[in-house]
Design an enzyme around this catalytic site. Structure first.
Site, PDB file in Angstrom:
ATOM      1  N   HIS A  71     -21.886  54.944  39.453  1.00 22.03           N
ATOM      2  CA  HIS A  71     -22.479  53.654  39.009  1.00 22.03           C
ATOM      3  C   HIS A  71     -21.591  53.008  38.078  1.00 22.03           C
ATOM      4  O   HIS A  71     -21.452  51.724  37.680  1.00 22.03           O
ATOM      5  CB  HIS A  71     -23.879  53.837  38.571  1.00 22.03           C
ATOM      6  CG  HIS A  71     -24.736  53.901  39.756  1.00 22.03           C
ATOM      7  ND1 HIS A  71     -25.036  52.856  40.850  1.00 22.03           N
ATOM      8  CD2 HIS A  71     -25.332  55.176  40.136  1.00 22.03           C
ATOM      9  CE1 HIS A  71     -25.625  53.451  41.864  1.00 22.03           C
ATOM     10  NE2 HIS A  71     -26.187  54.558  41.421  1.00 22.03           N
ATOM     11  N   HIS A 116     -22.516  69.989  42.388  1.00 23.48           N
ATOM     12  CA  HIS A 116     -22.166  69.734  41.099  1.00 23.48           C
ATOM     13  C   HIS A 116     -23.710  69.797  40.617  1.00 23.48           C
ATOM     14  O   HIS A 116     -24.069  70.301  39.562  1.00 23.48           O
ATOM     15  CB  HIS A 116     -21.341  68.508  40.744  1.00 23.48           C
ATOM     16  CG  HIS A 116     -21.121  68.513  39.210  1.00 23.48           C
ATOM     17  ND1 HIS A 116     -21.810  68.316  38.383  1.00 23.48           N
ATOM     18  CD2 HIS A 116     -20.032  69.160  38.676  1.00 23.48           C
ATOM     19  CE1 HIS A 116     -21.216  68.432  37.161  1.00 23.48           C
ATOM     20  NE2 HIS A 116     -20.042  69.058  37.358  1.00 23.48           N
ATOM     21  N   GLU A 131     -25.560  72.289  37.924  1.00 19.91           N
ATOM     22  CA  GLU A 131     -26.309  71.299  36.914  1.00 19.91           C
ATOM     23  C   GLU A 131     -27.633  70.700  37.090  1.00 19.91           C
ATOM     24  O   GLU A 131     -27.943  70.209  36.257  1.00 19.91           O
ATOM     25  CB  GLU A 131     -25.122  70.337  35.903  1.00 19.91           C
ATOM     26  CG  GLU A 131     -24.070  71.018  35.367  1.00 19.91           C
ATOM     27  CD  GLU A 131     -23.005  70.213  34.801  1.00 19.91           C
ATOM     28  OE1 GLU A 131     -23.306  69.009  34.767  1.00 19.91           O
ATOM     29  OE2 GLU A 131     -21.830  70.628  34.646  1.00 19.91           O
ATOM     30  N   HIS A 161     -14.988  74.310  38.486  1.00 19.52           N
ATOM     31  CA  HIS A 161     -16.068  74.915  38.958  1.00 19.52           C
ATOM     32  C   HIS A 161     -16.163  75.912  39.973  1.00 19.52           C
ATOM     33  O   HIS A 161     -16.706  76.787  39.956  1.00 19.52           O
ATOM     34  CB  HIS A 161     -17.203  73.680  39.388  1.00 19.52           C
ATOM     35  CG  HIS A 161     -17.719  73.051  38.124  1.00 19.52           C
ATOM     36  ND1 HIS A 161     -18.470  73.521  37.090  1.00 19.52           N
ATOM     37  CD2 HIS A 161     -17.848  71.759  38.138  1.00 19.52           C
ATOM     38  CE1 HIS A 161     -18.701  72.490  36.419  1.00 19.52           C
ATOM     39  NE2 HIS A 161     -18.569  71.346  37.054  1.00 19.52           N
TER      40      HIS A 161
END
Ligand code: CO
Length: 285
Positions: A114, A171, A201, A233
């Site tokens: 966004h 993620h 997360e 990650h």
């Protein structure tokens, strides 16, 4: 006198409109936007995407931008200069581009996506900016995307026995769009009950998935990223040697773990989804 002045003003305005439209030729460009990665190995995935985009639009220039300031700074120290989305758009404006289609290589429409939408839209609103900018959707945002990506995983990672499962590392985010992960799980379940998505997360967590694996008496798991690249990650949180890595946690549960260190951008079928979204954005120009 007053009338004459008005007519004069109108004439000037119309003349300007006319010359602007005539002198400014259309120049279309593509901007690919990703979070970014500092892993040279992982950047191969981005090269793969660029190749595909070049094949489809051989006459259109491709620019890149990373949203992560942290990664841009890290790379700058190694002499690799990468633009932020606004830097890239400003450069494109300077270089004479009038129409730019930007494609987000993000997975879900979360906060980063966004932010990028605002930046890309903003450049078509400022004076002397670009005439028109459009933005392609991230990997999964509509029903069809989720169906396609679920089908991709079941085909790419076939399961041989009842005791095997595939665990995808997403993620996860504090943004409302985190709902895409449990949502995606539903699409996976529609095809098979041996594919699970967990997030670093967000929700679901690995603990949530371990509960499911135990319930299903899973002995062996294939672990792979549900992220564009196999970066930090994937290397550390997923496959690292530390006790709290996903691999270690699964092994501590007595589950055999097989790692597939490949980001989504390395698979042509997945890249095809992003490219289909770029096509939509490019056609809007
Ligand atoms: Co992260």
């Amino acid at each position: 006198m007053k009338n004459l002045l008005l007519i004069g003003l109108f004439a000037i305005t119309f003349c300007n409109m006319g010359t602007n439209a005539q002198t400014k030729t259309r120049k279309k460009g593509i901007l690919l936007i990703t979070f970014g990665t500092s892993y040279p190995e992982a950047r191969k995935a981005f090269e793969n995407i660029e190749q595909k985009v070049k094949t489809l639009w051989p006459d259109v220039d491709i620019y890149w931008a990373y949203t992560s300031g942290f990664i841009r700074k890290k790379l700058a120290k190694q002499g690799i200069q990468i633009d932020s989305p606004s830097e890239a758009l400003a450069k494109m404006g300077e270089a004479g581009y009038t129409h730019v289609a930007a494609q987000s290589l993000h997975i879900i429409p979360g906060s980063e996506f966004h932010d990028v939408v605002h930046t890309v839209k903003g450049f078509s609103l400022v004076q002397k900016g670009l005439e028109k900018t459009t933005m392609g959707r991230p990997l999964v945002s509509e029903h069809e995307d989720l169906e396609r990506i679920a089908l991709f995983f079941t085909k790419q990672f076939p399961i041989a026995t009842d005791e095997e499962a595939v665990v995808l590392m997403g993620h996860g985010t504090h943004h409302d769009a985190n709902i895409y992960y449990p949502g995606f799980q539903y699409y996976l379940n529609d095809l098979s009950d041996r594919y699970f998505v967990a997030t670093v997360e967000g929700y679901p967590s690995l603990d949530n998935v371990i509960k499911q694996l135990k319930k299903e008496h899973i002995q062996k798991v294939t672990l792979t990223p549900f992220m564009s690249v196999a970066g930090d990650h994937a290397q550390n949180d997923m496959a690292g040697k530390e006790k709290d890595s996903w691999k270690s946690q699964l092994e501590a549960e007595g589950i055999e773990v097989d790692i597939v260190m490949k980001g989504l951008a390395e698979y042509d079928e997945v890249v095809k989804i992003w490219i289909d979204h770029l096509k939509e954005a490019f056609d809007e120009l």
